[in-house]
Design a protein around this motif. Sequence first.
Motif, PDB file in Angstrom:
ATOM      1  N   HIS A  40       0.842  -1.196   0.000  1.00 12.39           N
ATOM      2  CA  HIS A  40       0.000   0.000   0.000  1.00 12.39           C
ATOM      3  C   HIS A  40       0.880   1.249   0.000  1.00 12.39           C
ATOM      4  O   HIS A  40       1.844   1.315   0.758  1.00 12.39           O
ATOM      5  CB  HIS A  40      -0.899   0.037   1.238  1.00 12.39           C
ATOM      6  N   CYS A  42      -0.130   5.018   0.553  1.00 10.25           N
ATOM      7  CA  CYS A  42      -1.239   5.902   0.905  1.00 10.25           C
ATOM      8  C   CYS A  42      -0.717   7.323   1.071  1.00 10.25           C
ATOM      9  O   CYS A  42       0.448   7.524   1.403  1.00 10.25           O
ATOM     10  CB  CYS A  42      -1.875   5.432   2.201  1.00 10.25           C
ATOM     11  N   GLU A  58      -6.285   0.078   1.484  1.00 10.98           N
ATOM     12  CA  GLU A  58      -6.557  -0.174   2.904  1.00 10.98           C
ATOM     13  C   GLU A  58      -8.052   0.049   3.142  1.00 10.98           C
ATOM     14  O   GLU A  58      -8.715   0.714   2.341  1.00 10.98           O
ATOM     15  CB  GLU A  58      -5.750   0.782   3.797  1.00 10.98           C
TER      16      GLU A  58
END
Length: 113
Positions: A40, A42, A58
């Motif tokens: 991930h 982010c 997520e």
Amino acid sequence: MHEIVVKKSRFIGYAALIESENDAKAFIAQVTGEHSKARHICYAYVLPGTAKSNDAGEPKGTAGLPIYNVITRRKLENIIVVVVRYFGGTLLGRGGLIRAYSKAARLAIDGIV
């Protein structure tokens, strides 16, 4: 760059000052290129009149929003924070994710502000 480890997951926070959305996109692309194997990536950024965040797979509200909240609590603008997560095999739950992303964001911001 600041890294924390929570239950074997690595969270690596990056922060940079930006002047435009193009700067933000370029920074995201740079970090993504450096961490192509991450699970991930982010982010959140705030510019005058514009703010964006992304959970990047997520659960909704557990990554991008906590990063954004760290930025806004400090009343910052013209900043982007990207947090990279390498999954360690243990689910952290909503609260664990929020705490981890928030802490990584705080540490990254502390490194430039």
